[in-house]
Design an enzyme around this catalytic site. Structure first.
Site, PDB file in Angstrom:
ATOM      1  N   LYS A   1      -2.749   9.829  -8.550  1.00 20.95           N
ATOM      2  CA  LYS A   1      -3.177   8.617  -7.839  1.00 20.95           C
ATOM      3  C   LYS A   1      -4.583   8.320  -8.338  1.00 20.95           C
ATOM      4  O   LYS A   1      -5.560   8.947  -7.922  1.00 20.95           O
ATOM      5  CB  LYS A   1      -3.164   8.854  -6.330  1.00 20.95           C
TER       6      LYS A   1
ATOM      7  N   CYS B   1     -50.103  20.670   1.902  1.00 26.56           N
ATOM      8  CA  CYS B   1     -49.062  21.701   1.801  1.00 26.56           C
ATOM      9  C   CYS B   1     -48.642  22.164   3.201  1.00 26.56           C
ATOM     10  O   CYS B   1     -49.507  22.510   4.017  1.00 26.56           O
ATOM     11  CB  CYS B   1     -49.602  22.875   0.985  1.00 26.56           C
TER      12      CYS B   1
ATOM     13  N   CYS C   1     -50.118  25.972   3.523  1.00 26.75           N
ATOM     14  CA  CYS C   1     -51.537  26.359   3.557  1.00 26.75           C
ATOM     15  C   CYS C   1     -52.465  25.171   3.788  1.00 26.75           C
ATOM     16  O   CYS C   1     -53.683  25.321   3.774  1.00 26.75           O
ATOM     17  CB  CYS C   1     -51.910  27.058   2.251  1.00 26.75           C
TER      18      CYS C   1
ATOM     19  N   ARG D   1      -5.233  -7.301  -5.853  1.00 34.05           N
ATOM     20  CA  ARG D   1      -4.219  -7.224  -4.808  1.00 34.05           C
ATOM     21  C   ARG D   1      -4.511  -8.214  -3.681  1.00 34.05           C
ATOM     22  O   ARG D   1      -3.604  -8.766  -3.070  1.00 34.05           O
ATOM     23  CB  ARG D   1      -4.174  -5.799  -4.236  1.00 34.05           C
TER      24      ARG D   1
ATOM     25  N   SER E   1       0.859  -1.172   0.000  1.00 39.52           N
ATOM     26  CA  SER E   1       0.000   0.000   0.000  1.00 39.52           C
ATOM     27  C   SER E   1       0.910   1.241   0.000  1.00 39.52           C
ATOM     28  O   SER E   1       2.122   1.109  -0.030  1.00 39.52           O
ATOM     29  CB  SER E   1      -0.811  -0.090   1.283  1.00 39.52           C
TER      30      SER E   1
ATOM     31  N   GLU F   1       2.973  11.267 -10.175  1.00 38.29           N
ATOM     32  CA  GLU F   1       1.930  10.697 -11.023  1.00 38.29           C
ATOM     33  C   GLU F   1       0.600  10.903 -10.319  1.00 38.29           C
ATOM     34  O   GLU F   1       0.557  10.996  -9.098  1.00 38.29           O
ATOM     35  CB  GLU F   1       2.109   9.168 -11.144  1.00 38.29           C
TER      36      GLU F   1
HETATM   37  S1  IVH Z   1       2.604   3.063  -6.680  1.00 41.56           S
HETATM   38  C1  IVH Z   1       4.003  -0.220  -3.380  1.00 41.56           C
HETATM   39  N1  IVH Z   1       1.359   4.782  -8.144  1.00 41.56           N
HETATM   40  O1  IVH Z   1      -2.840   3.356  -4.649  1.00 41.56           O
HETATM   41  C2  IVH Z   1       2.815   0.377  -3.974  1.00 41.56           C
HETATM   42  N2  IVH Z   1       0.045   3.405  -6.727  1.00 41.56           N
HETATM   43  O2  IVH Z   1      -3.005   3.433  -1.696  1.00 41.56           O
HETATM   44  C3  IVH Z   1       3.205   1.095  -5.194  1.00 41.56           C
HETATM   45  N3  IVH Z   1      -2.352   3.783  -6.919  1.00 41.56           N
HETATM   46  O3  IVH Z   1      -2.259  -0.008  -4.044  1.00 41.56           O
HETATM   47  C4  IVH Z   1       2.065   1.722  -5.759  1.00 41.56           C
HETATM   48  N4  IVH Z   1      -2.267   5.358  -8.450  1.00 41.56           N
HETATM   49  O4  IVH Z   1      -3.148   0.577  -6.343  1.00 41.56           O
HETATM   50  C5  IVH Z   1       1.215   3.813  -7.225  1.00 41.56           C
HETATM   51  N5  IVH Z   1       0.417   6.351  -9.544  1.00 41.56           N
HETATM   52  C6  IVH Z   1       0.271   5.394  -8.632  1.00 41.56           C
HETATM   53  C7  IVH Z   1      -1.002   4.977  -8.161  1.00 41.56           C
HETATM   54  C8  IVH Z   1      -1.060   3.978  -7.200  1.00 41.56           C
HETATM   55  C9  IVH Z   1      -3.069   4.616  -7.702  1.00 41.56           C
HETATM   56  C10 IVH Z   1      -2.943   2.842  -5.932  1.00 41.56           C
HETATM   57  C11 IVH Z   1      -2.248   1.517  -5.895  1.00 41.56           C
HETATM   58  C12 IVH Z   1      -1.930   1.268  -4.465  1.00 41.56           C
HETATM   59  C13 IVH Z   1      -2.785   2.266  -3.764  1.00 41.56           C
HETATM   60  C14 IVH Z   1      -2.155   2.666  -2.451  1.00 41.56           C
END
Ligand code: IVH
Length: 663
Positions: free
Chosen positions: A114, A403, A406, A135, A81, A112
């Site tokens: 998320k 209503c 009224c 996962r 995570s 990048e």
């Molecule tokens: S890197 C070791 N890059 O966010 C984990 N994760 O909260 C490396 N996620 O499980 C993950 N965008 O599924 C990475 N640009 C991004 C991401 C990203 C979404 C998700 C991913 C991860 C979760 C963690």
């Protein structure tokens, strides 16, 4: 001690329950940030009380699990995570920590988006896609190979001559916002339910037993990391992503390599602004150390890498109690429900109200007073209720039969419409809304005649018919004790000035069904005086190109109504203008040009600027699009300017505007 133990037990149990709702059932009860704050609390208590720490705690493990209804796949290396931050200060601390741990070397970072989707791991052997897995609990995932293969931008065969023997990459499966909206409409019709957000939709679609269903869901995939790779070494995260592009994967546009904290925080700020413009949902920004060698040096905790962090955006969703459903009577008698909520913070704003649209929506949500609801605030709009997160009441809230103002019968317009209506023309609540509309800025424009004044005058029976507005005296206002001489004088002046408003404004102010500002203007320009309108036939109305049968009928019915005749006669007696002034044949220098106005202007109001533009053949729109020619910007502008810059639209100030109109 007992207290600590019981709080820990409670939090651990709650987190496991929420994990199951999120990962197993795709139906969370709380928002991501509410979940994160439970985790943070548990982490803090465990840190402060090491005696109670346990390797079994949800704080020590990647959340999620692999359901036994799918084949299980053991990941070659754990799928972890990410650690989260919620502020630029925390991001700065993480940055400093990395610099310190790596002896302050010149370090490159990648950033990048998320993407808010579901993680998946794809395994290619000799360039052929062999397995796709969720996962799961991080060690073992669910085999969803056939579903992964239905995703259009996942290559079944890597587009490279010499693929590594084993290529295991990880990424996010997601659904575009527009496809999510479409999907929700479809499933609402077929199953009467909706997904709460694109992530839930992606997760639900990915874990289908029938891959045919997944095919129809228009899922997408974006690569962000890797597991095990044989026979190929990369120097940087950016090289890995570039290689994935060469292999046929689509990368996100919003990727950047940064060399300083400033570059990182600036990019985060840009992405916060851009968030709503992207065609997919993102819930933050991921910052990673670019060099894979340095990543190795920093290593991992048992849950997440130390070389990466997620900057999480303020949540758009939160849960709270639906305390009350309030019924409002509109000026045409339509009754609308709205939600009063137990106040809750959402994206930095305290929220205590939400829209409920109509009673059909309440029925669909199965909502009632007392339920815990998930609310969402997207962009600047008023929050809406996404779903009932926890049913705490019995049954669903029903439209009232009488209503609330009224006590007359409430009727449903017809079986095809969703609107319920109070049909008493003398309903006080309708009259109140009618006055509010009548005096409003775009109608008779009586500045200072606010709701508090209206309510008091209604109470004192000083406002019984519309024309009473124009018979009110200075003393009637001053004795309300709402404001002093100067403001009262200004209000009296505004009332007198409003008597001269053109017919178009008066028509709009009268609130004729379906007749908005633009149509009022068109009708007034054509008929020029009120008498002509009373004498017009349906055909006279439909001869105007912008007026169809519905509008013509509404106008005809309005002017045929005896009460309307009385209302107008009273207004004539009060000295109200009933004519549309001839517009001087105006210039054409703005012919066809589309303007959007934003911010506070210095030399004129926005309405005045609009009038000028229209009189010179131009058009004024409320939102910026590719079709906009000019943005006229005053002080304190908002998001419109940002969008205009992105679309490369000419932005002018008032001086440039004056030059344009030849002033
Ligand atoms: S890197 C070791 N890059 O966010 C984990 N994760 O909260 C490396 N996620 O499980 C993950 N965008 O599924 C990475 N640009 C991004 C991401 C990203 C979404 C998700 C991913 C991860 C979760 C963690």
């Amino acid at each position: 001690m007992e207290n600590i133990q019981s709080r820990i037990d409670y939090l651990r149990k709650e987190l496991l329950r929420h994990n199951s709702l999120y990962y197993e059932k795709n139906n969370p009860e709380i928002s991501d940030s509410e979940y994160d704050s439970l985790v943070k609390e548990l982490e803090r208590i465990e840190r402060e009380n090491p005696l109670f720490a346990s390797s079994n705690s949800p704080t020590q493990k990647v959340s999620g699990f692999a359901s036994s209804s799918f084949e299980q796949v053991k990941h070659s290396s754990p799928m972890l995570s990410l650690d989260n931050t919620y502020s630029q200060e925390e991001t700065a601390k993480w940055y400093e920590r990395i610099k310190k741990n790596l002896d302050n070397k010149n370090i490159e970072f990648t950033i990048e988006p998320k993407v808010d989707g579901v993680s998946a791991s794809l395994t290619y052997i000799n360039g052929i896609l062999i397995t796709g897995a969720t996962r799961g609990d991080g060690e073992t995932g669910e085999d969803i190979t056939e579903n992964i293969k239905t995703i259009k931008n996942v290559p079944h065969k890597l587009e490279t001559y010499n693929p590594p023997h084993l290529f295991e990459l990880r990424g996010e499966v997601y659904i575009d916002k527009s496809d999510f909206e479409k999907l929700n409409k479809e499933i609402l019709v077929s199953c009467g339910q909706k997904f709460a957000n694109p992530r839930n939709a992606a997760a639900g679609s990915l874990r289908q037993k029938n891959p045919q269903v997944t095919t129809e869901r228009k899922l997408r995939f974006f690569v962000h990391s890797f597991g095990k790779i044989d026979e190929k070494q990369f120097e940087n995260q950016s090289d890995f992503l570039q290689y994935c592009r060469e292999c046929g994967f689509q990368l996100q546009d919003n990727f950047k390599i940064c060399h300083s904290l400033k570059e990182i925080t600036d990019f985060i700020d840009i992405m916060i602004d851009k968030r709503d413009l992207l065609h997919y949902e993102i819930d933050g920004i991921v910052i990673k150390v670019n060099s894979l060698q340095l990543q190795k040096e920093l290593g991992y905790t048992n849950k997440s890498p130390r070389w990466a962090i997620a900057f999480k955006f303020p949540a758009k969703q939160a849960t709270t109690r639906l305390s009350k459903i309030r019924i409002q009577v509109g000026r045409t008698g339509i009754i609308t429900p709205s939600a009063i909520l137990e106040p809750v913070m959402l994206a930095g704003v305290k929220i205590s109200h939400a829209t409920l649209h109509n009673f059909e929506e309440i029925e669909r949500l199965n909502a009632n007073e007392g339920d815990t609801v998930l609310i969402e605030r997207a962009g600047d709009v008023i929050p809406k209720i996404v779903k009932v997160a926890k049913k705490r009441s019995k049954g669903v809230f029903k439209p009232p039969r009488y209503c609330p103002s009224c006590n007359s019968n409430i009727v449903k317009e017809n079986e095809y419409e969703v609107a319920y209506r109070c049909i008493n023309p003398e309903c006080p609540a309708q009259f109140r809304r009618h006055i509010i509309h009548f005096v409003s800025r775009n109608a008779m424009d009586i500045d200072g005649f606010g709701e508090a004044i209206i309510d008091q005058l209604l109470n004192k029976k000083k406002l019984q018919i519309l024309a009473d507005i124009f018979h009110l005296k200075y003393d009637d206002f001053i004795e309300l004790n709402l404001f002093k001489e100067k403001k009262t004088n200004n209000l009296m002046k505004a009332i007198t000035a409003s008597k001269k408003q053109p017919l178009s404004k008066l028509l709009f102010a009268l609130g004729i069904r379906h007749i908005g500002e633009k149509i009022s203007e068109i009708v007034a320009k054509r008929f020029k005086n009120m008498d002509a309108l009373f004498n017009a036939s349906i055909e006279d109305f439909t001869r105007i190109p912008e007026i169809g049968d519905v509008l013509a009928l509404s106008l005809k019915e309005f002017f045929e109504n005896k009460t309307v005749r009385k209302v107008i006669d009273n207004l004539i007696d009060a000295g109200i203008n009933m004519l549309e002034p001839e517009t001087e044949q105006s210039g054409t220098q703005l012919d066809g040009k589309v303007f959007v106005l934003t911010g506070e202007l210095k030399n004129r109001t926005r309405e005045q600027a609009s009038e000028v533009i229209k009189s010179l053949g131009g058009k004024v729109n409320s939102s910026v699009s590719k079709k906009t020619d000019y943005i006229l910007a005053g002080a304190n502008t908002g998001s419109k300017l940002k969008k205009a810059k992105e679309l490369n639209i000419k932005i002018i100030d008032e001086t440039e505007f004056d030059a344009l109109i030849g002033k």
